[in-house]
Design a protein around this motif. Structure first.
Motif, PDB file in Angstrom:
ATOM      1  N   PHE A   1      59.000  64.710  82.378  1.00  0.00           N
ATOM      2  CA  PHE A   1      59.409  65.115  83.724  1.00  0.00           C
ATOM      3  C   PHE A   1      60.897  64.809  83.909  1.00  0.00           C
ATOM      4  O   PHE A   1      61.290  63.641  83.898  1.00  0.00           O
ATOM      5  N   PRO A   2      61.718  65.830  84.071  1.00  0.00           N
ATOM      6  CA  PRO A   2      63.170  65.591  84.119  1.00  0.00           C
ATOM      7  C   PRO A   2      63.625  64.747  85.309  1.00  0.00           C
ATOM      8  O   PRO A   2      64.641  64.072  85.220  1.00  0.00           O
ATOM      9  N   SER A   3      62.905  64.786  86.436  1.00  0.00           N
ATOM     10  CA  SER A   3      63.368  63.986  87.583  1.00  0.00           C
ATOM     11  C   SER A   3      62.979  62.522  87.473  1.00  0.00           C
ATOM     12  O   SER A   3      63.350  61.734  88.319  1.00  0.00           O
ATOM     13  N   LEU A   4      62.187  62.184  86.466  1.00  0.00           N
ATOM     14  CA  LEU A   4      61.715  60.810  86.348  1.00  0.00           C
ATOM     15  C   LEU A   4      62.492  60.083  85.255  1.00  0.00           C
ATOM     16  O   LEU A   4      62.901  60.706  84.269  1.00  0.00           O
TER      17      LEU A   4
ATOM     18  N   ARG B   1      57.573  68.151  77.175  1.00  0.00           N
ATOM     19  CA  ARG B   1      57.345  68.289  78.619  1.00  0.00           C
ATOM     20  C   ARG B   1      57.447  66.978  79.391  1.00  0.00           C
ATOM     21  O   ARG B   1      56.610  66.673  80.242  1.00  0.00           O
TER      22      ARG B   1
ATOM     23  N   GLU C   1      59.474  55.672  84.356  1.00  0.00           N
ATOM     24  CA  GLU C   1      58.584  56.366  85.289  1.00  0.00           C
ATOM     25  C   GLU C   1      57.717  57.392  84.561  1.00  0.00           C
ATOM     26  O   GLU C   1      56.541  57.579  84.894  1.00  0.00           O
TER      27      GLU C   1
ATOM     28  N   ILE D   1      53.701  57.174  84.822  1.00  0.00           N
ATOM     29  CA  ILE D   1      52.882  58.237  85.408  1.00  0.00           C
ATOM     30  C   ILE D   1      51.740  58.604  84.461  1.00  0.00           C
ATOM     31  O   ILE D   1      50.722  59.159  84.878  1.00  0.00           O
TER      32      ILE D   1
END
Lengths: 288, 340, 241
Positions: free
Chosen positions: C100-103, C98, C107, C111
């Protein structure tokens, strides 16, 4: 040369539409929420500026100092208090609740400010213009509006891609459950996103009020322009939203040039054509 | 094990009788009612019909439209075009207006079906605006200021005013019954099962082989036809049309959405209850003007947040009643065969 | 690899008593009693549907619990929402990674420190998984499954957890990659982090844990030190036969 002028005026008008659209695009990007009351909130900002300007005798552009924080706070409370309750798999609750809010806001404004047409009086700046090439002149206000749109979008890009809050926005948008495991409070993040959205709306509302007349009924029209700019640009892409606003502005400007009655129709038709040709918009986000 | 699939319940049979009795009573309104009563009942009927159609779209097919005023307006203008310029009799013109609305629904669907969910909603709104602004450009239909139905056309409905009002009354009653009936019929057919599957889970129903696009298109066109017919009815009663009145978001979509949400979305009884509540509120609150709309809006928001199944849903879920049963019940008569 | 239990007489780091969990009408956990001492490595084994993931979701607050059913350092935390658990020092490496694909990779790591930070930094995570140095700017989706798993572990470490929950970190990965990931875990423990590992591979779980719990149909069917447990005991606890 007249057509060049028409296009330039349209591009500048597009700056205003991009400002309308940016807040809508932002909250869709973060929480997949489509806020039908968005246009009415723009009008709320215009009236708030009117009240502050008249109440304290301020220049409309100075009222931004009050209206932007006010709308920021309103956005936070609105999201935290009401809209967070509507988020989930079912698309009906957010849609119908924001639709209801739209009607409530319109009639609330009618009750307080009557149906009279209003305008924010900005004095000399309204009529100031700059000579560019070939005898074409552009108004200082439209230029300020366009520059504001570019700066706002650049600022939001920085916020999204250079700050921890921006990472949190994107992470929550990707996967809200895993975001919570990182210690991100989704309700707070969503509320901040709506707050930022309405801060931009505040700017849009003030610039709208300085540029043209407004009354409590014009919100839905602004929502449609905002929506069209977002779809033309491609969902979730902020620079795309600016391009979408510009295309819409140019289409309206050309329509108005042919026949003043065609201005709005021409914008809608340009939108529908782009929707048919490129259903995902011009600059769709790679990750969806 | 024996299985029996039924949809009727005892309450539904009782409800059927009650409904029939109410219908007969209302149908006799020209005998007992004043002209104002008839007019009010016609308004009730067309709001009910519009609400049934919107509920069919949003509550069952997952097509949340904010642009149904497009079809009201098209139907209304259809009436004027068919009667004034094509010399069709008013009743026939109303039917043709419904058909015309359905035909316009096809290119409309071609465009708006590219948008999903909330974006579909706003897309339908844009299209309705396109129709409104386009009709404002047609000077033969009075442009932006609109047009009245000529006396000759009004006379051709029926000779006397009283006869016209009774005729319009029965058309109104018929369309309300028809709209409710067709929703009931669609939901009880195989089509209805497919729709419920779409609403509940689009990907899942696709994997079951339900052709979402066709099912949705059929529903969209049917709703457009009935809505268009209602539009013709509204403007044969009003006798005057203008783009702003014909394509009014507040009148033909906002009110209708509030009616369905308050009554109960996704249930046939919802629009009926919602329309009753709407008219009762109107009776008491209409003079409040803008406050009336705000109260309606607040009610709809509160119901959506706190009781999304609507007023009827609250009642039905508590007492387990359904006047128009569309759910299939599986009765398993255990015959104690060998163990599984 | 096994180490001695520390301070077994004192207060447990995490103490769970009579934990139940429901999905609607379906009961997934039936009164779980469970404890982890500081410095231990505890493994949870059990077949699919035994309730392992539900159990971790309860600890991380993704499922609401009774306030007193979960105690952390003696304080009740059962009713804390997920986003407040990580600040307590409990981090989770979720099943399926899991990221985060946009990060970007970096990043994603940063996070992890959103709510709490400490000694673990991006540099220290790179020290643990050196490949990250060259992929800091890459989108998380551009990594291989094993690399994503390492970033997911790094992301959890960025909150400087006292307890790290790892849900099926070997799932779907090649044996050599699993080995390199498990080889990194002792270095995590050195920093004082306690490990709780959910693992389907029984051998792997026994090898690396100080104590193991077996779940079956939402109940604890076995608990003990790997060395003390027989094959038959485990088979019965695992399969119920």
């Amino acid at each position: 040369m007249q057509w060049v002028d028409t296009v330039i005026q349209g591009v500048l008008l597009g700056g205003l539409y991009a400002l309308f659209a940016t807040g809508l695009s932002l909250i869709f990007g973060v929480m997949r929420l489509v806020n039908i009351a968005h246009g009415d909130l723009i009008v709320v900002a215009s009236f708030a500026a009117l009240a502050v300007a008249e109440g304290f005798g301020m220049h409309p552009l100075i009222t931004l100092l009050a209206v932007v924080p006010l709308m920021f706070g309103l956005g936070y409370v609105l999201q935290r208090g009401i809209l967070n309750l509507t988020l989930g798999k079912d698309i009906l609750p957010p849609l119908l609740v924001t639709f209801g809010l739209s009607i409530i806001i319109q009639n609330g404004l009618l009750e307080v400010f009557t149906a009279d047409s209003q305008k924010l009086k900005a004095g000399a700046i309204e009529t100031m213009s700059l000579q560019i090439f070939g005898g074409i002149s552009v108004g200082v206000l439209p230029v300020i509006t366009f520059v504001a749109a570019v700066l706002v979008i650049a600022g939001l890009q920085l916020l999204f891609f250079r700050t921890m809050l921006g990472s949190a926005f994107r992470a929550t948008s990707d996967d809200p459950d895993t975001a919570r495991l990182m210690g991100i409070d989704n309700r707070h993040v969503f509320a901040l996103a709506m707050a930022v959205s309405l801060a931009v709306v505040a700017l849009a509302g003030v610039l709208l009020g300085v540029r043209t007349n407004f009354d409590p009924s014009i919100g839905p029209g602004r929502l449609l322009y905002a929506f069209e700019a977002v779809i033309i640009g491609g969902l979730g892409s902020l620079w795309g939203t600016l391009a979408g606003g510009v295309i819409l502005g140019v289409a309206q400007s050309i329509g108005a040039r042919i026949d003043p009655g065609l201005q709005i129709l021409a914008g809608h038709i340009a939108f529908l054509i782009i929707l048919i040709v490129r259903p995902r918009g011009l600059f769709p986000r790679a990750v969806d | 094990m024996k299985y029996r699939v039924t949809t009727a319940t005892r309450t539904s049979r009782v409800a059927g009788l009650v409904t029939l009795a109410v219908l007969v009573f209302v149908a006799l309104a020209p005998q007992w009612g004043t002209r104002a009563d008839l007019r009010l009942i016609v308004e009730f009927c067309y709001f009910l019909a519009l609400a049934q159609m919107w509920n069919l779209l949003a509550g069952y097919a997952g097509l949340v439209s904010v642009g149904q005023q497009a079809f009201v307006g098209l139907g209304g203008y259809g009436l004027f075009v068919f009667t004034i310029y094509l010399g069709v009799s008013p009743l026939m013109a109303m039917l043709l207006s419904g058909i015309a609305a359905a035909i316009f629904a096809l290119p409309t669907a071609f465009v708006v079906f590219r948008l999903r969910g909330a974006y579909f909603a706003i897309g339908t709104w844009v299209v309705a605006e396109v129709y409104r602004l386009s009709f404002a450009q047609v000077s033969a239909l009075g442009g932006g200021s609109g047009k009245s139905l000529p006396i000759s056309v009004i006379r051709s409905i029926a000779d006397s005013r009283a006869e016209r009002e009774v005729l319009i009354f029965y058309v109104g009653l018929a369309v309300a019954v028809f709209a409710t009936g067709i929703v009931y019929w669609i939901l009880r057919s195989r089509h209805g099962l497919a729709l419920t599957a779409i609403r509940d889970s689009e990907p899942a129903s696709e994997s079951l082989g339900v052709n979402n696009f066709n099912a949705k298109l059929v529903i969209y066109v049917i709703a457009a036809a009935v809505t268009g017919f209602v539009g013709a009815l509204i403007f044969i009663q009003k006798l005057r049309i203008s783009p702003d009145a014909a394509f009014a978001l507040t009148d033909w979509t906002a009110y209708v959405i509030f009616i369905v949400v308050i009554g109960g979305i996704g249930r046939i009884e919802g629009p009926i209850i919602g329309t009753i509540v709407f008219f009762v509120l109107q009776e008491f609150l209409a003079e409040l003007g803008t406050w009336y709309l705000m109260i309606l809006g607040i009610m709809a928001v509160v119901i959506m947040l706190k009781a999304p199944q609507g007023l009827w849903g609250l009642v039905a879920d508590r007492f387990g009643i359904q006047f128009f049963p569309v759910q299939r019940r599986l009765h398993v008569e255990a015959t104690r065969d060998k163990e599984a | 690899m096994t180490r001695l239990r520390q301070g077994s007489g004192g207060q447990a780091l995490l103490e769970i008593t009579g934990l139940t969990a429901f999905y609607g009408d379906f009961q997934a956990l039936f009164g779980i009693d469970f404890r982890v001492e500081a410095g231990e490595t505890v493994a949870i084994i059990g077949s699919n549907g035994a309730g392992k993931t539900t159990f971790l979701r309860s600890i991380t607050g993704m499922i609401a619990n009774d306030r007193d059913s979960i105690r952390w350092d003696g304080a009740p935390i059962g009713d804390l929402p997920a986003n407040r658990i990580v600040a307590q020092g409990i981090a989770m490496v979720p099943e399926g990674r899991r990221l985060f694909p946009s990060l970007t990779v970096e990043e994603n790591l940063r996070i992890g420190a959103y709510a709490r930070s400490g000694e673990w930094t991006v540099e220290r995570v790179i020290d643990l998984f050196p490949f990250i140095a060259e992929r800091r700017r890459a989108p998380a989706t551009a990594l291989s499954g094993g690399q994503q798993q390492m970033v997911a572990i790094g992301r959890a470490l960025m909150s400087n957890p006292r307890l790290l929950l790892c849900d099926e970190i070997s799932l779907g990965l090649a044996p050599t990659i699993i080995k390199s990931i498990y080889d990194a875990l002792p270095r995590i423990c050195e920093g004082g982090t306690t490990l709780l590992i959910v693992e389907q591979d029984i051998r792997q779980a026994m090898q690396m844990s100080d104590r193991v719990y077996c779940l079956q149909e939402g109940r604890v069917t076995l608990e003990g030190r790997p060395a003390d447990l027989t094959h038959d005991q485990i088979r019965e606890a695992y399969f119920g036969m």
